[in-house]
Structure formats: C-alpha cells, structure tokens
Design an enzyme around this catalytic site. Sequence first.
Site, PDB file in Angstrom:
ATOM      1  N   ASP A  89      52.920   7.516 100.923  1.00  0.00           N
ATOM      2  CA  ASP A  89      53.190   8.841 100.345  1.00  0.00           C
ATOM      3  C   ASP A  89      52.035   9.820 100.538  1.00  0.00           C
ATOM      4  O   ASP A  89      50.864   9.476 100.407  1.00  0.00           O
ATOM      5  CB  ASP A  89      53.484   8.748  98.861  1.00  0.00           C
ATOM      6  N   ASP A 122      56.121  13.493  90.519  1.00  0.00           N
ATOM      7  CA  ASP A 122      55.186  13.746  91.636  1.00  0.00           C
ATOM      8  C   ASP A 122      53.918  14.443  91.118  1.00  0.00           C
ATOM      9  O   ASP A 122      53.403  15.381  91.723  1.00  0.00           O
ATOM     10  CB  ASP A 122      55.834  14.564  92.755  1.00  0.00           C
TER      11      ASP A 122
END
Lengths: 429, 312
Positions: free
Chosen positions: A157, A310
């Site tokens: 990520d 996030d």
Amino acid sequence: MQILIKGARVLDPGNIDEKKDLLIQDKVIAAILDPSDTLSGKDLAQVQVVDATGMIVVPGLIDMHVHLREPGHEYKETIESGLKAAAKGGFTAVCSMPNTRPVNDNSQVTSFIISQGKKARAAKVYPAGAISQGSSGVSLAEIFDMQQSGIRAVTDDGLPVDNSQLMRRSLEYCKGLDIPVFVHAEDKSLADGGSMNEGPFATFWGLKGIPNAAESIMVVRDIALCELTGAAVHFCHMSTIESIEAIRQAKKRGVNVTCETAPHYFTLNDGAVIDYDTNFKINPPLRSEQDRCAIIEGLVDGTIDVIASDHAPHSVDEKDLEFDRAAFGIVGLETSLALSLKLVQDKFLSLSDLVEKMSKAPARMLKIDNGIKPGNPADLTVIDLESCYEIDPAAFVSKSRNTPFAGRKVTGEAFLTMVDGRIVYQRNH
Amino acid sequence: MRFEKKDLLDIHSLDVNEITMILDTAQGMKEISERPVKKVPTLRGKTIILFFQEPSTRTKLSFEIAAKRLSADTVSIAKSSSSIVKGETLIDTARNLEAMKPDVIVLRHSSSGGAHVIAKRVGCSVINAGDGIHAHPSQALLDMMSIREKKGSLKGLNISIVGDISHSRVARSDIIGFSKMGAIVSVCAPHTMIPNGIETLGCRVAKNMDACVEGADVIMMLRIQKERQGNILFPSEREYASLYGLNSARVKLAQKDVIVMHPGPMNRGVEISSEVADSPCSMILDQVTNGVALRMALFYILAGGSRHADSD
C-alpha cells in the site's frame, strides 16, 4: 474487577440485537444479562457500572487501513499515538500498513510493531506486511515468516504492484498461506504525477489530474489475476464508479474479491478542493459527484464490504506547501465513525449494515472473532448516536491534524472503547 | 471606484467592473512610456520585489520597467539565487521577504497556486506573474487591453485560442477573461492538449484548426512548449505545424480585419509562420508595449496610496 455496561442496545449483526447488560470480567465477556436480572448488592459493590442508557454496544470497530508511521516517521504518528487515536475514534483494532521506514517486509519489523502496540495499552494492532521486499515491486518478501510473527494481510500500500507477473505470483503464494492480499490499485503512468481528480475542477485550478482509469484499470487487472489464481483479493480505498462496477460484476461471477472505501469518498467530491487547501489532497483523490454517489450505491448494495479510514497522518511541514508538492493523505481515525454514521442518519445503511462494514467484515478478513458472546475477548465499542458536535482537529489524540473536516457538524461518536476488558477510552463529558 | 482586493491572483476573482477599471487605468498609463522622460513619481518610496522562480524574460522585464517608470524601487531574486535551493519552503521565503517590508511581491512560480499560498500568508500585495499551469492574470489583462484597443470592446467578438491549452496558464486566464467580457471563445489543439472540462471555463472546443479560425475576429496562438516535449503529446513539430500552425491560408478563413496575437516567445515555423507573425494583422509587439502600461496600472492600483484608482 468486573465492569457492567448497563442500559444499552447490544447490536451484533446476525447474533444479537436487544437491550442487554454486559458483564465483563478477566478480559472477556462474562455474561449477557437481561436488564431485569439485577445483581445483588453484594455483587454490585465489586462492579464498576457504566451507564450506557440510550446508547448502542457493538463488537469492537476495526479500521483495517491505517498508517501508524512507526518505525521511521514518528514525528507524524507513533504506534502509541495512533492506537490511542483509534481508541478515541471507537476502534478496538486497526490494521497497520507496511510503508514505514524500514518497510514492514520482515518479521523483525512485524515483531517490533506488535510489541509497541502492546505497550500502548489502547487499540490492538494487526500489522499488514509488504508483498515485495522494500515494497519495491521486484521480489517477494518473506511473507510466511512475517505471518508467524503476526501479520494478517499483505500489501504494498502506497505503491501499486506494477509488475503483473509479480502480482500473479504473490497471489498464488498468499493463497497457499491463506493470507489476504490488499491491493493499492493505481496505474502510476496514468496518474502521471497528478495531484487531484482529473476533471473540470482540476482544469480550473490548473492542477494535474488523475483520471478514474488510473484506479479502475488496476482493479480490472487484479480481478483477472484473482480469477486466474483463486487467491483472496481485497481492494483498498475505492474511489471510482468504474472500480465499483467492475467489482460488482466480479462478485456476481463468484470471484473472491472484496473491497473497502473511506469516509471521504462518500462525503466529499472534487468540488471541495478549494484555494489549494492541501488538507483535501488525498490519493486516490476526491472524485466527482457521480463517483461519490456510486460509492454510496456500492455500500448500499453490498459491493463495498468495508469502510476503513486510510488514516494518513502528516506533519504541517509536509502539508503547508504548494498543492502539487504537498503530501497525499488525511487523518481519519477520529472522524471515521461520525462521518459513517451519516450514512445511517441519511437512511442509506441500517445500523447493522454499518456495524457489518466497520466491524464484522474487517474482523472476518483479518481472522478475528469479535462476536459479542460469553467467553469472547471483551473488545467492545459503545456508541452515542445522539451527540452533536463540530469536528475539532485541536482535540485530536493523533499527532497530526491534516483533516478536511475541521469545523464540520456531525452527530454520533464513541462513548467508550474497551479492549480485552479494559476501558481504553471513555468520553469525559 | 475602489479596488478592494489586496492581491491580483487570477482573472476568475475579478468582476467585469474591476477588469474594466484596470484596463482604463492601463490605457491612461500608456502615454507615460511615450514621453522623453519616461518616469513619474507616483510610487516613489515603494518597494517591489520581483520573485521569479521560473525563467522569464518578457514578463519579468515588463514588470521591472513598469515599476521603474512609476519610481518604485525594485529588487529581483531568482530561484537559483534564493534560499529555495537551500531547502527553504516557499512560504518561509515569502515571510522573510515580507519582513523586509516590501509593498508588492510579484511571484512567478512553477506550482499552480503558488501565489495563492503566499498571498494568504503575507500582508503586502501579491501579484501572480504566472503560477504553474493555472493563471497568468497580467498577461490576460494585457491581451484584453490590446484587443479592446483595436476592436473597441470584447463583446460579441469571436476569439480563437490555438495551442497547448492543457499546459497554458495564459489560455486559462484568457478564456476566463475573454468570456467574462462577452467574447465567444473557441479553442483548438490536438486532443492530447485539451484538458478535461475546459468548456466549463467559458469556451467551446473546435473540431479542427480551420473550423476554429473561420470567421474569427481574434486569433491567439500559444507557444508549443518545447521544454515539456520529449513526450507523447504530438509526434513532431512538422506534423503539429501542418495541423495547427497558423499560416496565411488559414488567416484568410478569418474576418478580414482579424488580429493575430501570441503571448511569446514564438516558435516561428511551428505554431505560427513568419509571414503571419510579421504581417500587419499581427499585434504581437503591441501586446508587449501594452504589457508595460498594464503592469504600471496594477502597481498603481495595488500600491498607489489607498488602492484608489482615478483614471485621470
């Protein structure tokens, strides 16, 4: 020491949805009591009673996509500050992304994160490890070794796995280890250094745009690789109508894919990016109104399994810059629940749906049993659905303040967060 | 009328009256440059900092001459000689400049929004002399001034803008300004250079070059930015010139009294043929002359006493 959570509606989708009192003892849920079951005076003397009248108790919320920044970027966030922010936001656990410095691509870093997490005495951390060594997209990291030390997923990520062959092989490898792969779907050549959504607003502000296809093209690729390999693929921070549609169709075909979105993608659109305020600079970027509506639709029809924040803390130094030079990302742990509750207030989701997306589904993916059952660890979130307030970054527990939601009026927040039977956060007003 | 704004950052934030006031003031300034002694004492004792973080000849010189003709003191700094190369942020540099008490900072910056970012942080006036691909308001204003001079007004004029619209701050500011002043704007370029949603700024996208210039009252040619090439927007200058270059044959498709403009620097033989660039319909050098007057007007309006502009 016993704790009695009294007077709340206990909501564990598929298991329980009733007014019950919860008795907590020795880290676990000891008993689920009817409100009419009165504890005798002698018992009560040893019980700390939490009055949760009018509130709901749910299985501990899990934010499966956060950046804790430690090791390496402790000035943005530490594992301790991040896990305390999580607790304040109502999360009993988070899944931390591996893009630290060094990258969490080996068991030593994994063990360090887990040990720091325990010391924090706040939310739990379940780390994600890197797919490739150094997340550089060249060769596989020692995923099994990290799994032994406690990672629950792998992802590069922050960066895509550009090389399709490496992605294929990592999916095959992870299938054998029964560990899910989280995909950061971005075609860097299409994103091409852009800093906001491609469209009229980017054109107006003279900012280089990132087209929807930069995301969806990789979603489509990895759906194909998922079909090829049969591994468990989870798409992170989905932001576009095309991605959602591709995942919807894949699910219809029975492909083993899941996905998440973040509160900002169903709350804001690219029209909110005004006067080069870098608190609105996120990757993927805030998209068009059409995309925002498609995200809500995906949440409603179940295409989107999970809401994750996030959480991406950055210091003022990285944000107080020209828009194209500022860092991507916003903090989310302390705003995620309130922003998501808006979906319930607007009748897009039921409370059960929301608990499914913020607790049950992430728990399944990370292989955590967080059901409200006697004998299970007492990881619980008590939510006050009524409280109205303005989001105030100055009150954040996180070390960073980079949020686009300062001053926004919201309703609902965590009243109490309990991890392993210990109260790690309780609102003091 | 009073000009209430502290800064000049883009055309979008100006209304028609403000634009008109600036253009009127500039028209009045023009005569000063025709005098044998090209200097008035209006801004004596004022300090103007020219902070150019990107290469510029025309714009920087134009601002500098404009300031000097109004008797302001000017100081120039370039990126290579500023502390930016030592890692200082733009905001810190701007704050330091402000601490030396200038009246105006003129900023050219490679990032869109650069001038906006510092304008919020400093108390003095900020003039945006070009930020990234976002805005170049003084250029758009001098373009409007030049068109108005020749045509009387922009209202109802057909104006064609041809070239790299995607990477042009001039194009964005021109489109917004021209359409605000009542012109009908059409743009044309290879589709690799037409940004998504450009119509929302106030123009239409023409099918091809001929359709774009047909019946035009004004043709604005934009520079093909060679420094941004070496990439994949078009295959060769040769092919670009044949599809989008302005030559005499294409000028004939426009109105008889068409004027041709170019913000410079020109690539002769690429976007514009020498024949057209040097023809009587070319206003390219008038734009440069007007640029000085226009920038004098901006300094006068922003730094001249109470930001009050009587155009007498």
